[in-house]
Design an enzyme around this catalytic site. Structure first.
Site, PDB file in Angstrom:
ATOM      1  N   TYR A  16     167.951 -49.353  -6.606  1.00 53.64           N
ATOM      2  CA  TYR A  16     167.966 -48.076  -7.319  1.00 53.64           C
ATOM      3  C   TYR A  16     168.439 -48.163  -8.772  1.00 53.64           C
ATOM      4  O   TYR A  16     167.690 -47.844  -9.691  1.00 53.64           O
ATOM      5  CB  TYR A  16     168.847 -47.072  -6.557  1.00 53.64           C
ATOM      6  N   PRO A  24     162.791 -38.990  -2.383  1.00 54.43           N
ATOM      7  CA  PRO A  24     161.993 -38.438  -1.282  1.00 54.43           C
ATOM      8  C   PRO A  24     162.218 -36.939  -1.177  1.00 54.43           C
ATOM      9  O   PRO A  24     163.166 -36.388  -1.753  1.00 54.43           O
ATOM     10  CB  PRO A  24     162.556 -39.158  -0.058  1.00 54.43           C
ATOM     11  N   HIS A  76     167.953 -40.645  -3.961  1.00 53.84           N
ATOM     12  CA  HIS A  76     168.055 -41.473  -2.758  1.00 53.84           C
ATOM     13  C   HIS A  76     169.217 -42.467  -2.753  1.00 53.84           C
ATOM     14  O   HIS A  76     169.586 -42.991  -1.708  1.00 53.84           O
ATOM     15  CB  HIS A  76     166.739 -42.243  -2.598  1.00 53.84           C
ATOM     16  N   SER A 112     158.104 -45.924   6.356  1.00 54.27           N
ATOM     17  CA  SER A 112     159.373 -45.518   6.942  1.00 54.27           C
ATOM     18  C   SER A 112     159.131 -44.500   8.041  1.00 54.27           C
ATOM     19  O   SER A 112     158.331 -43.577   7.876  1.00 54.27           O
ATOM     20  CB  SER A 112     160.279 -44.896   5.870  1.00 54.27           C
TER      21      SER A 112
END
Length: 611
Positions: A90, A103, A313, A529
Site C-alpha cells: 500500500y 474496495p 484498504h 478474493s
C-alpha cells in the site's frame, strides 16, 4: 497524539496470546516458488530461473544469510512481515486510491421516499459504540477492528504514512459529512453526552440546508484525494501553506469516519452501476468530488437509495469490513421511515463547514485531478454478475471446497479467453497470528493447468473420468496451498521479507529478485478474493495491473455472485467476455460432476446387485 504505523507497542512477548507469524524454511519456499512458475514461463527462461534460485539457496550462500537475518528479525519483532508488507502492498504504491486500491461494499438498493428518509438511514448506520463481534474457530487477531475508525492514510511524495490516532474519549469524537462536495464537522458528543439518533438527524438536516447555500460554497477539495498519491502529496504541500487549509485538513484526518450524502445519480440502479458509484463516484460530474478517499471508512448514502461503504484498504482486510458492514445492515432493521419519529428538542449548535483558501495554483491542481479522475472512470470496465445455475451447496455436495472450486473455474475462464494461465493472487488471511494481515494463494497451479487443458485443448481425447480426476487433483492442491498460506507457510511474504532484508543490509539486490520471472510472477494479471456475506450485499475492486482483471466473488447457497473489473484501455481484457467464459466453465464443471456422480451410483448399484 497520532502515532505512525510501524511503531510497535511496548510490552512483553508473553502478554500476547496469539503466536507470531512463522518464518518458513528457505528450501521449502524456494521449491514451492519453482513449482509455482514452471508452467507459466518458457522452458529456457525457467532453466535460467532454476539456476538462479538454486544458487541463492546454496548452503552458506546469500539466501542462507538473509534467512538467518530474517529469523533474527522475527525474534525481535511482534510480526516480522507486517511493516514490509504494508509498505510494499500500500504505502509505496503511487496509483490513485479509487479503483486501484480502495474496495467498496455495495448495500442493497434502499427505497427512500424522500431526502429525510435517507438521513434517517444514516442515523441508524452510525452507532457510537461499535460492536467488534466474535469470529468462530481459531482465535483471530482483532487489531484491525481498532483501526476501522482511528486511522488515516496521509499522502507522501514517495511513500504514504498510515497515521493511528490514540483511542480517545468520546468527547473528541466527530465525523465528517460530505454533501454537494462540501465538508462539514458533525460532533457526536456535546457537553459530555452522546447525541441521540434524532439529534444526529437534526444535524444532518442542517448540513443539507447549509450545503444548498451557494454564497458559502467551497471548492471541491475532495477531488485531490482521488489523484495519484504523489500528485496529492504535492497538492497537500501547497494547501497547508495556508493555516485555514491546514486546520481543515487536521480536522478531517482526526475524524472517526466520513459520511457521504449523495444526490440522485441519474443512473439506473442495477448492481453494476451501483458498484461503479461506490468505487469512483461516477467522476467529477457525479459524486466523485463528494468523497475523501484517504479515510478508511466512508459511508455513502444516496438520495436515490444507492448506499454502501468505500474503504481505504491499508488498515484492515475485507473480512473486517464485512463484519462491520454486516453488523450495520443487521442493526438497520425495518424501513428507515419508521425509525425515530420523535422530534428532537435539543438546542444544538450548527455543524461547522470546513473552509478552504484558494489560489490559482490550487485551482489548477483541482482541474488536473478532475481530468485524471474522469479518465479513470471512463477506463474502468465492470460487470457484476449473478450466476444462478447453482451455488456453494451443490459444490459442497461434491465434497469439494467452494473456494477452491471457484478458483479453478476462474483459471478455466482465463485460459478460455487467453490460451494460457498467468500469475494469480488470492488473498489468504493470516489473522491466526499476532497482527497478521494476508499472504497470497497462488491459484495458477500446474494441476489447474492440467484440468483446464482437459476441458479445452484435450477435451475430445480425454474421458470424463480423467477430467474428473484432474479436477479433483487441482482442487486438492488448491486446498492444500490455502492451508499452507493461512498457517503462515505461503511463499510471497517470505520472499518479500528476504528481499527487504537485503535492502536493509545495503546488499546488491540478489539476482532472484531482479530475475524476469520473479518480476513477472508479481504482476498479478488475475487478482481475486472471496468475500462471503450473510446479508444481501457484495464487494468490488479494480484490477491491480493495466492488463489484468479484478475478480471478487461471494458464494451463496444457491447462487454465486461475481464482480469482475478490467480496463477498456487494454486490448487483452474484457469483463463481459470473461464473465461469459466463467459461466460456460461453471456449467461444464457441473455437468462433469453430475456424470461422475451418475457413474459412481451406477457402479455402486452393480456392486449391490452382485452381492
Amino acid at each position: 497524539m497520532p502515532i505512525l504505523e510501524g511503531q510497535r507497542p511496548k510490552g512483553r512477548r508473553e502478554s500476547y496470546v496469539l503466536p507470531k507469524v512463522p518464518v518458513p524454511p528457505l528450501k521449502e519456499t524456494l521449491d514451492k516458488y519453482l513449482t509455482s512458475i514452471k508452467h507459466l514461463v518458457e522452458e529456457e527462461q525457467y532453466q535460467k530461473t532454476k539456476a538462479i534460485v538454486e544458487k541463492f539457496g546454496e548452503p552458506g550462500g546469500t539466501g542462507d544469510l538473509l534467512q538467518k537475518k530474517l529469523l533474527e528479525r522475527s525474534e525481535k519483532t511482534y510480526n516480522w512481515v507486517y511493516d514490509y508488507w504494508l509498505e510494499d502492498m500500500y504505502l509505496n504504491q503511487r496509483l490513485a486510491l479509487p479503483v486501484n486500491s480502495n474496495p467498496a461494499m455495495v448495500f442493497p438498493k434502499q427505497n427512500f421516499r424522500d431526502r429525510k428518509d435517507s438521513l434517517r438511514y444514516v442515523t441508524r448506520a452510525l452507532p457510537v459504540d461499535f460492536a467488534r463481534g466474535q469470529l468462530a474457530g481459531t482465535p483471530l487477531c482483532m487489531k484491525q477492528y481498532y483501526r476501522l475508525f482511528n486511522t488515516y492514510r496521509r499522502p507522501g511524495l514517495k511513500q504514504d504514512t498510515l497515521i493511528i490516532h490514540q483511542p480517545g474519549s468520546l468527547e473528541q469524537g466527530h465525523i465528517i459529512v460530505a454533501c454537494q462536495n462540501q465538508f462539514f464537522v458533525l460532533d457526536l458528543v456535546l457537553k459530555g453526552k452522546k447525541l441521540k439518533e434524532m439529534d444526529i438527524l437534526t444535524q444532518l438536516e442542517k448540513i443539507v440546508k447549509m450545503a444548498e447555500n451557494k454564497e458559502e460554497r467551497q471548492p471541491p477539495i475532495g477531488l485531490l484525494t482521488s489523484d495519484g498519491r504523489t500528485e496529492w502529496a504535492q497538492a497537500r504541500d501547497v494547501l497547508i501553506k495556508d493555516s485555514v487549509n491546514s486546520e481543515s485538513l487536521a480536522v478531517i484526518e482526526a475524524c472517526l469516519c466520513v459520511v457521504c450524502l449523495d444526490g440522485p445519480s441519474g443512473m439506473e440502479c442495477g448492481d453494476t452501476s451501483r458498484a461503479l458509484l461506490m468505487l469512483h463516484g461516477g467522476g467529477y460530474e457525479k459524486m466523485g468530488a463528494n468523497r475523501w478517499y484517504d479515510k478508511p471508512m466512508q459511508f455513502v448514502v444516496g438520495e436515490d437509495g444507492v448506499c454502501g461503504t468505500v474503504c481505504e484498504h491499508s488498515p484492515f482486510e475485507g473480512i473486517v469490513l464485512v463484519a462491520c458492514t454486516e453488523y450495520l445492515m443487521k442493526f438497520m432493521t425495518g424501513s428507515p421511515s419508521k425509525m425515530g419519529r420523535a422530534i428532537s428538542v435539543s438546542e444544538l449548535p450548527a455543524p461547522r463547514r470546513l473552509l478552504w483558501k484558494m489560489s490559482p495554483k490550487i485551482e489548477g491542481l483541482l482541474k488536473a485531478s478532475a481530468e485524471r479522475l474522469q479518465r479513470l472512470v471512463r477506463d474502468l470496465d465492470m460487470d457484476v454478475h449473478k450466476f444462478e445455475a447453482y451455488g456453494k451447496e451443490f459444490i459442497k455436495k461434491q465434497k469439494m471446497s467452494p473456494d477452491a472450486y471457484i478458483q479453478i473455474a476462474l483459471q478455466l475462464a482465463f485460459y478460455r479467453c487467453n490460451g494460457r494461465l498467468v500469475s494469480t493472487y488470492e488473498s489468504a488471511s493470516i489473522r491466526r497470528f499476532h497482527e497478521g494481515r494476508v499472504d497470497n494463494i497462488r491459484s495458477a497451479t500446474p494441476e489447474a493447468l492440467a484440468f483446464v487443458k482437459a476441458m479445452t485443448d484435450e477435451e475430445a481425447s480425454l474421458s470424463d473420468s480423467e477430467k474428473m480426476k484432474r479436477l479433483c487433483d487441482a482442487i486438492n492442491v488448491q486446498t492444500n496451498y490455502t492451508i499452507a498460506a493461512i498457517t503462515g507457510l505461503g511463499i510471497d511474504n517470505h520472499l518479500l521479507g528476504l528481499r527487504e532484508i537485503s535492502r536493509e543490509l545495503s546488499m546488491e539486490m540478489p539476482e532472484i529478485f531482479t530475475d524476469k520471472t520473479y518480476v513477472a510472477s508479481n504482476q498479478f494479471i488475475l487478482s481475486t478474493s472471496q468475500v462471503p456475506t450473510t446479508v444481501e450485499m457484495f464487494c468490488c475492486y479494480g484490477p491491480v495491473v493495466p492488463n489484468g482483471y479484478g475478480c471478487c466473488y461471494n458464494p451463496q447457497s444457491e447462487h454465486l455472485l461475481f464482480s469482475v473489473t478490467s480496463f477498456h484501455g487494454s486490448t487483452e481484457t474484457s469483463s463481459a467476455v470473461f464473465i461469459r467464459a466463467l459461466d460456460e466453465g461453471l456449467l461444464e464443471m457441473r455437468e462433469l460432476c453430475k456424470k461422475a456422480n451418475k457413474k459412481q451410483h451406477f457402479t455402486e448399484f452393480r456392486i449391490i446387485i452382485k452381492l
